[in-house]
Design an enzyme around this catalytic site. Structure first.
Site, PDB file in Angstrom:
ATOM      1  N   CYS A  14       0.807  -1.215   0.000  1.00 39.66           N
ATOM      2  CA  CYS A  14       0.000   0.000   0.000  1.00 39.66           C
ATOM      3  C   CYS A  14       0.842   1.268   0.000  1.00 39.66           C
ATOM      4  CB  CYS A  14      -0.925   0.024   1.233  1.00 39.66           C
ATOM      5  SG  CYS A  14      -2.017  -1.406   1.306  1.00 39.66           S
TER       6      CYS A  14
ATOM      7  N   CYS B 235       3.980   5.961  -4.237  1.00 37.07           N
ATOM      8  CA  CYS B 235       5.179   6.058  -5.065  1.00 37.07           C
ATOM      9  C   CYS B 235       5.966   7.319  -4.785  1.00 37.07           C
ATOM     10  CB  CYS B 235       4.804   6.028  -6.548  1.00 37.07           C
ATOM     11  SG  CYS B 235       4.199   4.412  -7.052  1.00 37.07           S
TER      12      CYS B 235
ATOM     13  N   CYS C  99      63.371 -38.285  -9.935  1.00 39.54           N
ATOM     14  CA  CYS C  99      62.804 -39.255 -10.871  1.00 39.54           C
ATOM     15  C   CYS C  99      63.767 -40.415 -11.107  1.00 39.54           C
ATOM     16  CB  CYS C  99      62.436 -38.585 -12.183  1.00 39.54           C
ATOM     17  SG  CYS C  99      63.808 -37.711 -12.975  1.00 39.54           S
TER      18      CYS C  99
ATOM     19  N   HIS D 150      64.685 -36.503 -17.841  1.00 36.82           N
ATOM     20  CA  HIS D 150      63.694 -37.104 -16.949  1.00 36.82           C
ATOM     21  C   HIS D 150      63.718 -38.617 -17.103  1.00 36.82           C
ATOM     22  CE1 HIS D 150      60.100 -37.403 -14.544  1.00 36.82           C
ATOM     23  NE2 HIS D 150      59.408 -37.943 -15.533  1.00 36.82           N
TER      24      HIS D 150
END
Length: 438
Positions: free
Chosen positions: A13, A16, A86, A389
């Site tokens: 309600c 604006c 490795c 590697h």
């Protein structure tokens, strides 16, 4: 001005042109948006956690393979790279797939535990160091146990690497090392440590009690026999002949592996598909090792009959073959200023390597005792010994795996056969029960 609480109750309600109402509405909408965003973020975070958990378990899930229509576990475990380790990982994975060797360490009897700072560590005598604070045998045993229990995708061999640093000064630091050199140091130190007694029982006695490692199959290197010499130990006969007086000298040399030159005529070949000239084979390398050779001026033989150094010839015969034949291809050689790599592809058999023609007395060998089947291959990727590697291929329960540090993948025989091998491990083929002897 209306009460803000009333505004919240009567939002439908509002007017604006009432800025207070409008401001309150915007604030509420913002709060609703934030709440929805939080819910969305919470769901997103939950989904991320779920996906992360799935990703963490993806390696384990990938270990479930379809073989002959049924699901089976991969079980293989990788080894984490601790900084250019490795070279160590490739050797450990290869040795872990040599069943007889690996099982011996995994089944070592329990020993008395210590108190104090070293509590929880097994007591082994480290003969080479005179130091009981560390045990290469124990850390090696624990590493082998971790590799095939299937409870983790990768194992960190930190404790083993610490012991390696302590008892093998050559391998301290994080620079790249030569895998073959590491393997020799590792086997030598395991052999020395295993010669020590524990709990009043000599390991050589336990070795003799193992029916699979009978006394007839042992080769002593630097003292009493151990599982190292029982598995890898062979004997060479070295014949040297003086070209001046014809005097012949013979001696027997124990070995744990054979280092084979790649013949010079093949060294310019780079790839398997290169068509210029014949392909180098493992048999070419073995033939070069055992063929009669005239020693050059830098290797003059001290002839006891001539009483001076003379030109001579040398030839190797294999007097006794080992249970596991380790063949090292000499891919690194020194030039005037640096160490180059021979990148030639060498064709090698995966099954049925026949060593009979290299034996001193082949007539005394059985039909199956000279046949060997490949179980592991160490490969060096790169151009130099101090760089590149290392990875390994190994067979386990009829399947081939590629071990690349913490990553383990299933592979096939064709891929293995194309590898530019650096170290080859062949296992003696067992004669089938009831087979007729020729």
């Amino acid at each position: 001005m209306e009460n803000s609480n009333d505004l919240l109750v009567h939002l439908p309600c509002y007017r604006c042109d009432d800025f207070v109402v409008n401001d309150t509405k915007l604030g509420l909408v913002q709060k609703v948006r934030e709440h929805l965003q939080n819910l969305e973020n919470s769901a997103f975070t939950s989904d991320r956690h779920r996906k992360r958990k799935l990703l963490e378990n993806s390696s384990l899930n990938s270990k479930l393979l379809k073989v002959n229509g049924s699901t089976t576990a991969l079980c293989a475990t990788g080894l984490r790279n601790l900084g250019n380790t490795c070279f160590m990982n490739a050797i450990l994975q290869s040795l872990s797939n040599i069943q007889q060797f690996c099982c011996y360490f995994k089944e070592l009897p329990a020993v008395e535990l210590r108190n104090g700072k070293t509590a929880g560590r097994r007591t082994y005598h480290t003969r080479s160091q005179g130091d009981n604070n560390v045990s290469l045998v124990e850390e090696f045993r624990k590493t082998l146990c971790a590799l095939w229990q299937g409870s983790q995708t990768a194992f960190s061999p930190e404790s083993l690497f610490y012991v390696v640093w302590k008892i093998m000064p050559n391998f301290r630091g994080y620079q790249q090392q030569d895998a073959h050199e590491f393997m020799r140091y590792l086997l030598d130190h395991l052999h020395l440590e295993l010669q020590g007694g524990f709990n009043g029982v000599s390991r050589s006695v336990i070795l003799q009690e193992n029916s699979n490692l009978s006394a007839s199959n042992k080769c002593c290197i630097n003292g009493a026999s151990t599982v190292v010499t029982a598995i890898f130990g062979g004997i060479l006969q070295n014949e040297v002949n003086c070209l001046i007086c014809g005097t012949e000298s013979r001696k027997f040399d124990p070995f744990l592996d054979l280092s084979l030159d790649i013949p010079s005529q093949f060294r310019n070949k780079r790839t398997k598909s290169q068509e210029s000239g014949p392909m180098c084979t493992l048999r070419d390398c073995l033939r070069s090792f055992t063929d009669l050779e005239e020693l050059d001026e830098t290797e003059l033989y001290m002839c006891h009959k001539c009483k001076k150094k003379q030109k001579s010839t040398k030839k190797f015969w294999i007097q006794k073959l080992p249970k596991v034949l380790c063949l090292h291809l000499k891919r690194f050689h020194w030039t005037a200023y640096l160490r180059n790599k021979v990148d030639t592809y060498v064709e090698f058999p995966l099954r049925g390597l026949d060593m009979k023609c290299y034996l001193l007395e082949p007539e005394n060998s059985g039909p199956e005792s000279c046949l060997y089947d490949l179980v592991a291959v160490v490969v060096h990727h790169g151009s130099g010994v101090g760089s590149g590697h290392y990875t390994a291929y190994a067979a386990h329960e009829g399947r081939w795996f590629h071990f690349n540090d913490s990553t383990v993948t299933l592979t096939d025989e064709e891929t293995v056969g194309k590898a530019k091998a650096y170290i080859l491990f062949y296992v003696e083929r067992q004669a089938k029960p009831g087979a007729e002897k020729l």
